[in-house]
Design a protein around this motif. Structure first.
Motif, PDB file in Angstrom:
ATOM      1  N   LEU A  96       0.822  -1.208   0.000  1.00 56.87           N
ATOM      2  CA  LEU A  96       0.000   0.000   0.000  1.00 56.87           C
ATOM      3  C   LEU A  96       0.857   1.260   0.000  1.00 56.87           C
ATOM      4  CD1 LEU A  96      -2.682  -1.247   2.530  1.00 56.87           C
ATOM      5  CD2 LEU A  96      -3.186  -0.452   0.201  1.00 56.87           C
ATOM      6  N   ALA A  97       1.889   1.276   0.837  1.00 60.20           N
ATOM      7  CA  ALA A  97       2.763   2.453   0.905  1.00 60.20           C
ATOM      8  C   ALA A  97       3.460   2.677  -0.425  1.00 60.20           C
ATOM      9  CB  ALA A  97       3.779   2.276   2.027  1.00 60.20           C
ATOM     10  N   ILE A  98       3.908   1.592  -1.063  1.00 64.77           N
ATOM     11  CA  ILE A  98       4.576   1.712  -2.362  1.00 64.77           C
ATOM     12  C   ILE A  98       3.602   2.233  -3.416  1.00 64.77           C
ATOM     13  CG2 ILE A  98       5.600   0.376  -4.244  1.00 64.77           C
ATOM     14  CD1 ILE A  98       6.845  -1.433  -2.062  1.00 64.77           C
ATOM     15  N   TYR A  99       2.373   1.725  -3.390  1.00 63.85           N
ATOM     16  CA  TYR A  99       1.386   2.171  -4.379  1.00 63.85           C
ATOM     17  C   TYR A  99       1.094   3.670  -4.222  1.00 63.85           C
ATOM     18  CZ  TYR A  99      -2.913   2.909  -6.918  1.00 63.85           C
ATOM     19  OH  TYR A  99      -3.851   3.416  -7.782  1.00 63.85           O
ATOM     20  N   ILE A 100       0.883   4.105  -2.995  1.00 59.70           N
ATOM     21  CA  ILE A 100       0.523   5.510  -2.753  1.00 59.70           C
ATOM     22  C   ILE A 100       1.641   6.446  -3.194  1.00 59.70           C
ATOM     23  CG2 ILE A 100       0.079   7.201  -0.913  1.00 59.70           C
ATOM     24  CD1 ILE A 100      -1.390   4.862   0.576  1.00 59.70           C
ATOM     25  N   THR A 101       2.864   6.152  -2.783  1.00 64.77           N
ATOM     26  CA  THR A 101       3.976   7.040  -3.133  1.00 64.77           C
ATOM     27  C   THR A 101       4.272   6.993  -4.633  1.00 64.77           C
ATOM     28  OG1 THR A 101       5.549   5.280  -2.530  1.00 64.77           O
ATOM     29  CG2 THR A 101       5.040   6.938  -0.836  1.00 64.77           C
ATOM     30  N   TYR A 115       9.270  10.334   2.267  1.00 67.03           N
ATOM     31  CA  TYR A 115       8.795   8.987   2.591  1.00 67.03           C
ATOM     32  C   TYR A 115       9.126   7.964   1.510  1.00 67.03           C
ATOM     33  CZ  TYR A 115       6.110  11.549   6.083  1.00 67.03           C
ATOM     34  OH  TYR A 115       5.729  12.367   7.133  1.00 67.03           O
ATOM     35  N   ASN A 116       9.781   8.381   0.445  1.00 64.72           N
ATOM     36  CA  ASN A 116      10.177   7.419  -0.585  1.00 64.72           C
ATOM     37  C   ASN A 116      11.105   6.357   0.021  1.00 64.72           C
ATOM     38  OD1 ASN A 116       8.758   8.437  -2.775  1.00 64.72           O
ATOM     39  ND2 ASN A 116      10.357   9.920  -3.296  1.00 64.72           N
ATOM     40  N   GLY A 117      10.882   5.098  -0.327  1.00 63.63           N
ATOM     41  CA  GLY A 117      11.681   4.000   0.245  1.00 63.63           C
ATOM     42  C   GLY A 117      11.214   3.571   1.608  1.00 63.63           C
ATOM     43  N   ILE A 118      10.008   3.988   1.998  1.00 71.32           N
ATOM     44  CA  ILE A 118       9.491   3.706   3.342  1.00 71.32           C
ATOM     45  C   ILE A 118       9.395   2.205   3.621  1.00 71.32           C
ATOM     46  CG2 ILE A 118       7.045   3.722   2.662  1.00 71.32           C
ATOM     47  CD1 ILE A 118       6.461   5.243   5.233  1.00 71.32           C
ATOM     48  N   ALA A 119       9.100   1.413   2.583  1.00 68.11           N
ATOM     49  CA  ALA A 119       8.920  -0.036   2.778  1.00 68.11           C
ATOM     50  C   ALA A 119      10.228  -0.765   3.071  1.00 68.11           C
ATOM     51  CB  ALA A 119       8.259  -0.655   1.553  1.00 68.11           C
ATOM     52  N   ARG A 120      11.363  -0.087   2.860  1.00 70.98           N
ATOM     53  CA  ARG A 120      12.658  -0.730   3.111  1.00 70.98           C
ATOM     54  C   ARG A 120      13.219  -0.405   4.492  1.00 70.98           C
ATOM     55  NH1 ARG A 120      13.279   1.285  -2.137  1.00 70.98           N
ATOM     56  NH2 ARG A 120      14.639   2.974  -1.401  1.00 70.98           N
ATOM     57  N   LEU A 121      12.484   0.382   5.257  1.00 67.05           N
ATOM     58  CA  LEU A 121      12.961   0.770   6.586  1.00 67.05           C
ATOM     59  C   LEU A 121      12.838  -0.399   7.566  1.00 67.05           C
ATOM     60  CD1 LEU A 121      11.286   4.299   6.887  1.00 67.05           C
ATOM     61  CD2 LEU A 121      13.718   3.822   6.525  1.00 67.05           C
ATOM     62  N   LEU A 166      -4.179   1.544   4.418  1.00 64.23           N
ATOM     63  CA  LEU A 166      -2.810   1.581   4.952  1.00 64.23           C
ATOM     64  C   LEU A 166      -2.834   1.804   6.454  1.00 64.23           C
ATOM     65  CD1 LEU A 166       0.257   1.658   4.624  1.00 64.23           C
ATOM     66  CD2 LEU A 166       0.073   4.097   4.049  1.00 64.23           C
ATOM     67  N   GLU A 167      -3.699   2.685   6.917  1.00 66.49           N
ATOM     68  CA  GLU A 167      -3.819   2.936   8.360  1.00 66.49           C
ATOM     69  C   GLU A 167      -4.263   1.673   9.094  1.00 66.49           C
ATOM     70  OE1 GLU A 167      -5.561   6.462  11.147  1.00 66.49           O
ATOM     71  OE2 GLU A 167      -6.935   5.653   9.638  1.00 66.49           O
TER      72      GLU A 167
END
Length: 283
Positions: free
Chosen positions: A101-106, A134-140, A177-178
C-alpha cells in the motif's frame, strides 16, 4: 574382596538440548525403577528409593527425583518451544500488505505529474513534495516503518492536502494503509507482552542444575553400590552404563553423518572407441 562396576563417564556438554533431554529422561526412568520394558511401580513403590528392609537402595529421596523431574519438564518446554509465534505469522501478512500500500501511494503520486488530466498532474506535483521524504518507506526497519507510515498518513490528511489526495483517488488506500499499519503495531506490542509473560528460564541455566542432579545421582549410586551392595543397585548401574554406551554411539553416529562428504559426481563415460557415435536422429 567384592568388586563393583564403575559408572561410565559421559561428556554431557557435547550434546544438543534434545539429546541431553532424552538422556536425562531415561536416567530419571531408571532411577524411578522403570526400565521401559516391564511393569513400572507406582511412585509410592519406587524400588530404588527403599529396599525391602527399609534401607534406601541408592541413597535417593523422592523429593530429589521430583525436583529433578520438574527441571526436566522445564527443559522440555525449552526444546519444544516454537520458533515462530502466531503473532509473528500474522505480523508478516500485515507487513506485506502495508508495504504494498505504501509503495502504491507514493508511486501513484510520483507518477501523477505525467497523467493526461491537468487536475491529476497538479495534484501529483503538489503532493510530491509531501511524500518525497517517505520514498523507500517499505525498506525501513520494522519499528521505524511503523512510525514513518503514521507520519505519512498525518501529512497527507492535512486540510490543505485532502483535495489533492481525493483527486488522485487515494482516500481508500490511506484508510487501508492505516488499518494494516495499526494491526501490525498492535500485534508487535502484544508479542512483546506475550514473550515477557511467557519468558522461560534458559536451557543453559537448566542444564547447569540438571548436571548437578546427575552428578549427585551417579555419586550416590556408586557409593551405595560399594557401601551397601544390592542386586537393584547393581542392576541400575548396569542399565545406566548401557544407556551411556547407546547415547555415546548415537552421538558419534550423528557427528560422523554431519561430516560425511558430499557424493562425488558421476564420471563422464568415455567416448565409444572407433568412431563417431550416431545420434538417435542420425541412425
Amino acid at each position: 574382596m567384592s568388586t563393583y562396576t564403575k559408572i561410565k563417564t559421559l561428556p554431557l556438554s557435547l550434546f544438543n538440548n534434545a539429546e541431553y533431554l532424552s538422556f536425562m529422561n531415561h536416567v530419571l526412568d531408571l532411577a524411578n525403577g522403570n526400565s521401559g520394558g516391564g511393569d513400572s511401580e507406582s511412585p509410592d513403590e519406587i524400588s530404588l528409593l527403599t529396599g525391602s528392609d527399609g534401607i534406601p537402595e541408592l541413597g535417593l529421596t523422592k523429593e530429589f527425583l521430583e525436583t529433578y523431574e520438574a527441571d526436566l519438564l522445564a527443559m522440555a518446554d525449552v526444546v519444544d518451544e516454537s520458533r515462530i509465534s502466531q503473532e509473528t505469522e500474522q505480523m508478516a501478512l500485515h507487513e506485506t500488505n502495508r508495504d504494498n500500500l505504501a509503495i502504491y501511494i507514493t508511486t501513484r503520486i510520483s507518477r501523477a505529474g505525467t497523467l493526461p488530466l491537468e487536475a491529476e498532474r497538479d495534484a501529483g506535483k503538489y503532493l510530491y513534495k509531501i511524500i518525497k521524504p517517505y520514498n523507500g518507506i517499505a525498506r525501513l526497519p520494522m519499528a521505524q516503518e511503523t512510525a514513518k507510515i503514521k507520519g505519512l498518513l498525518l501529512d497527507l490528511r492535512k486540510d490543505e492536502n485532502k483535495p489533492y489526495v481525493t483527486t488522485l483517488g487515494l482516500d481508500a488506500y490511506l484508510a487501508e494503509l492505516e488499518k494494516e499499519n495499526n494491526a501490525y503495531d498492535q500485534l508487535s506490542q502484544r508479542r512483546v507482552q506475550t514473550r515477557t509473560a511467557a519468558k522461560k528460564e534458559s536451557g543453559t541455566e537448566l542444564r547447569k542444575r540438571i548436571d548437578v542432579y546427575y552428578d549427585d545421582l551417579t555419586l550416590l549410586a556408586q557409593s551405595y553400590s560399594v557401601a551397601k551392595p544390592s542386586e537393584k543397585a547393581t542392576a541400575f548401574i548396569a542399565a545406566l552404563n548401557q544407556l551411556i554406551a547407546e547415547t555415546t554411539a548415537a552421538y558419534n553416529q550423528r557427528m560422523a553423518a554431519s561430516k560425511k562428504p558430499a557424493p562425488a559426481p558421476e564420471p563422464t563415460p568415455d567416448p565409444t572407441p572407433g568412431g563417431d557415435s550416431e545420434s538417435p536422429d542420425e541412425i
